[in-house]
Design an enzyme around this catalytic site. Sequence first.
Site, PDB file in Angstrom:
ATOM      1  N   GLU A   1       0.824  -1.217   0.000  1.00 47.02           N
ATOM      2  CA  GLU A   1       0.000   0.000   0.000  1.00 47.02           C
ATOM      3  C   GLU A   1       0.862   1.273   0.000  1.00 47.02           C
ATOM      4  OE1 GLU A   1      -3.104  -0.291  -0.522  1.00 47.02           O
ATOM      5  OE2 GLU A   1      -3.822  -2.145   0.410  1.00 47.02           O
TER       6      GLU A   1
ATOM      7  N   CYS B   1     -12.848  -1.261 -16.106  1.00 49.72           N
ATOM      8  CA  CYS B   1     -12.052  -0.922 -17.281  1.00 49.72           C
ATOM      9  C   CYS B   1     -12.168   0.588 -17.500  1.00 49.72           C
ATOM     10  CB  CYS B   1     -12.537  -1.695 -18.499  1.00 49.72           C
ATOM     11  SG  CYS B   1     -14.174  -1.184 -19.081  1.00 49.72           S
TER      12      CYS B   1
ATOM     13  N   CYS C   1     -13.164  -6.173 -14.904  1.00 50.89           N
ATOM     14  CA  CYS C   1     -14.198  -5.138 -14.769  1.00 50.89           C
ATOM     15  C   CYS C   1     -15.525  -5.779 -14.364  1.00 50.89           C
ATOM     16  CB  CYS C   1     -14.354  -4.379 -16.075  1.00 50.89           C
ATOM     17  SG  CYS C   1     -15.656  -3.115 -15.997  1.00 50.89           S
TER      18      CYS C   1
HETATM   19 ZN   LIG Z   1     -15.832  -2.499 -18.232  1.00 54.43          ZN
END
Ligand SMILES: [Zn+2]
Length: 200
Positions: free
Chosen positions: A87, A189, A144
């Site tokens: 992180e 995405c 996505c």
């Molecule tokens: Zn997408």
Amino acid sequence: MASGLRMIVGPMFSGKTTELLRVLRKYAIAGYSVVLVKPSTDARYAVNKVVSHDGLEMDALVVEPRFTGLAKVSKLLYEHNVVGIDEFQFFEYTPDLIKFILDLSNERLVIIAALNLDFRGEPWEVVKEILPYAEDVKVLRAVCTYIDEQRRKCGRPASRTQRLLDGRPAPYGSPRVMVGGRESYEARCRKHHIVPRDWE
Ligand SMILES: [Zn+2]
């Protein structure tokens, strides 16, 4: 003796922490002493552990996410062959922080995992400043999970982190750091990464 700087970058849910822990374990198995650092900002799971989304875990040294936080544990870091930092985007960018990492990676192998972009799709300054120095950069992508009107999931490779507030895209002006898991973030995405401007 291993030395140098390796980076693992990508959006949330791309497996950055899993990859970091995998590489650190590989060095531990080969007999290298390994230490893992995480910023105190990230209190999602156990305080003194780094836990990946799929449940891998490793003890971690928790430091204040700034130069002084790392400087305080400098001696301990130099006592190990391999230093992992998770992180990294939460660390405050200052030139002395970058210099600290570069000095350390001259003598030790430093492996850094970081988000590529914030929820707005903009780079984290500290990541932008350290990335060009890396000998090796591994870019990870997630999947996505945008769902369209016909209830179909997109499924394209995702390079962005979508923040959600009550299930809707968080506006541009929402705070940059907001620690959360699957209830507040999704991988998206480019096409489906949505950041409403506050005035819209
Ligand atoms: Zn997408």
